[in-house]
Design an enzyme around this catalytic site. Structure first.
Site, PDB file in Angstrom:
ATOM      1  N   PRO A   9       0.789  -1.384   0.069  1.00 43.72           N
ATOM      2  CA  PRO A   9       0.135   0.094   0.126  1.00 43.72           C
ATOM      3  C   PRO A   9       0.679   1.290   0.052  1.00 43.72           C
ATOM      4  CG  PRO A   9      -0.121  -1.197   2.202  1.00 43.72           C
ATOM      5  CD  PRO A   9       0.528  -1.915   1.106  1.00 43.72           C
ATOM      6  N   ASN A  10       0.311   2.291  -0.695  1.00 38.59           N
ATOM      7  CA  ASN A  10       0.880   3.508  -0.716  1.00 38.59           C
ATOM      8  C   ASN A  10       2.339   3.521  -1.657  1.00 38.59           C
ATOM      9  OD1 ASN A  10      -1.315   4.887   0.880  1.00 38.59           O
ATOM     10  ND2 ASN A  10      -0.254   3.717   2.478  1.00 38.59           N
ATOM     11  N   ARG A  17       5.298  11.203  -2.289  1.00 36.41           N
ATOM     12  CA  ARG A  17       5.022  10.598  -0.861  1.00 36.41           C
ATOM     13  C   ARG A  17       6.154  10.957   0.063  1.00 36.41           C
ATOM     14  NH1 ARG A  17       4.809   4.484   1.223  1.00 36.41           N
ATOM     15  NH2 ARG A  17       4.148   4.878   3.303  1.00 36.41           N
ATOM     16  N   TYR A  22      11.156   8.744   1.413  1.00 35.32           N
ATOM     17  CA  TYR A  22      11.276   7.666   0.476  1.00 35.32           C
ATOM     18  C   TYR A  22      11.905   8.188  -0.988  1.00 35.32           C
ATOM     19  CZ  TYR A  22       7.738   5.598   3.467  1.00 35.32           C
ATOM     20  OH  TYR A  22       7.381   5.034   4.651  1.00 35.32           O
ATOM     21  N   ASN A  73       8.205  -5.809  -1.051  1.00 37.40           N
ATOM     22  CA  ASN A  73       8.047  -4.423  -0.374  1.00 37.40           C
ATOM     23  C   ASN A  73       6.695  -4.559   0.114  1.00 37.40           C
ATOM     24  OD1 ASN A  73       7.904  -2.118   1.206  1.00 37.40           O
ATOM     25  ND2 ASN A  73       9.048  -0.733  -0.325  1.00 37.40           N
ATOM     26  N   ALA A  76       3.315  -0.873   4.679  1.00 37.88           N
ATOM     27  CA  ALA A  76       2.677  -1.037   5.958  1.00 37.88           C
ATOM     28  C   ALA A  76       2.258  -2.242   6.372  1.00 37.88           C
ATOM     29  CB  ALA A  76       1.584  -0.034   6.151  1.00 37.88           C
ATOM     30  N   GLU A  97      12.725  -9.692   1.561  1.00 37.23           N
ATOM     31  CA  GLU A  97      11.902  -8.625   2.228  1.00 37.23           C
ATOM     32  C   GLU A  97      12.616  -7.426   2.000  1.00 37.23           C
ATOM     33  OE1 GLU A  97      11.181  -8.600   6.249  1.00 37.23           O
ATOM     34  OE2 GLU A  97      10.429  -6.627   6.325  1.00 37.23           O
ATOM     35  N   HIS A  99      12.988  -2.859   1.913  1.00 38.55           N
ATOM     36  CA  HIS A  99      12.155  -1.529   2.168  1.00 38.55           C
ATOM     37  C   HIS A  99      13.157  -0.481   1.787  1.00 38.55           C
ATOM     38  CE1 HIS A  99       9.436  -3.579   4.855  1.00 38.55           C
ATOM     39  NE2 HIS A  99      10.451  -4.181   5.211  1.00 38.55           N
ATOM     40  N   ARG A 106      13.741   3.967  12.132  1.00 44.14           N
ATOM     41  CA  ARG A 106      12.377   4.890  12.380  1.00 44.14           C
ATOM     42  C   ARG A 106      11.514   4.664  13.604  1.00 44.14           C
ATOM     43  NH1 ARG A 106       9.607   4.635   6.660  1.00 44.14           N
ATOM     44  NH2 ARG A 106       8.352   6.475   7.747  1.00 44.14           N
TER      45      ARG A 106
HETATM   46  C1  DQA Z   1       8.359   0.839   3.648  1.00 43.98           C
HETATM   47  C2  DQA Z   1       8.490   1.121   5.097  1.00 43.98           C
HETATM   48  C3  DQA Z   1       6.997   0.814   5.916  1.00 43.98           C
HETATM   49  O1  DQA Z   1       7.445   0.917   7.227  1.00 43.98           O
HETATM   50  C4  DQA Z   1       6.134   1.688   5.431  1.00 43.98           C
HETATM   51  O2  DQA Z   1       4.989   1.611   5.954  1.00 43.98           O
HETATM   52  C5  DQA Z   1       6.095   1.926   3.785  1.00 43.98           C
HETATM   53  C6  DQA Z   1       7.220   1.897   3.084  1.00 43.98           C
HETATM   54  C7  DQA Z   1       9.612   1.310   2.937  1.00 43.98           C
HETATM   55  O3  DQA Z   1       9.906   0.934   1.550  1.00 43.98           O
HETATM   56  O4  DQA Z   1      10.503   2.078   3.449  1.00 43.98           O
HETATM   57  O5  DQA Z   1       5.086   2.018   3.285  1.00 43.98           O
HETATM   58  O6  DQA Z   1       7.996  -0.480   3.473  1.00 43.98           O
END
Ligand code: DQA
Length: 144
Positions: A9-10, A17, A22, A73, A76, A97, A99, A106
């Site tokens: 998501p997002n 964003r 990011y 990725n 959240a 995994e 990010h 964080r």
């Molecule tokens: C994320 C880190 C997550 O905590 C966050 O909710 C994201 C992006 C990252 O790529 O740094 O949406 O996965």
């Protein structure tokens, strides 16, 4: 060899964003960079994004027999989703995994990943390059 990249998501909002967290690279730019590097490595890439947990679960299930490695990725959902963890575990494909940000540097709620224990490893904190590092790791993970 085929690698399935899943984005949660997002991540469709990358570029606009929270650029201080990011970066300014869009998800389309990341996909294009991944495809360029994948060509050099002779790897096929399937690259997807969904805001829906259920859709991500279905894509993980469908990867069995269709892909060699999953790079995810989970955004959240990393911190909340038992369903994604169970899907990764059930399918049994090597999964990496990733990010963009360093989740361990964080907020405390981001330190815990529910999927980490069922993944081969975690790449976190290298911005858009986390995707390229994961692609390169996929090649060696697959050979093991
Ligand atoms: C994320 C880190 C997550 O905590 C966050 O909710 C994201 C992006 C990252 O790529 O740094 O949406 O996965």
């Amino acid at each position: 060899m085929k690698v399935l990249f899943l984005n949660g998501p997002n991540l469709n909002l990358l570029g606009q964003r929270e650029p201080e967290v990011y970066g300014r690279t869009t998800l389309a730019d990341i996909e294009s960079n991944v495809r360029t590097r994948a060509k050099m490595l002779a790897v096929d890439v399937d690259f997807r994004q969904s805001n829906s947990e259920g859709e991500l679960v279905s894509w993980i299930q469908q990867a069995k027999g269709a892909c060699d490695v999953i790079v995810i990725n989970a955004a959240a959902y990393t911190h909340t989703s038992v369903a994604l963890r169970d899907a990764i575990s059930a399918v049994g494909l090597p999964t990496i995994e990733i990010h963009l940000s360093n989740i361990h540097a964080r907020e405390e709620f981001r330190h815990k990943s529910l999927i980490a224990a069922v993944c081969k490893g975690q790449i976190s904190g290298f911005g858009a390059n986390s995707y390229i590092l994961a692609l390169e790791a996929s090649v060696s993970v697959k050979d093991k």
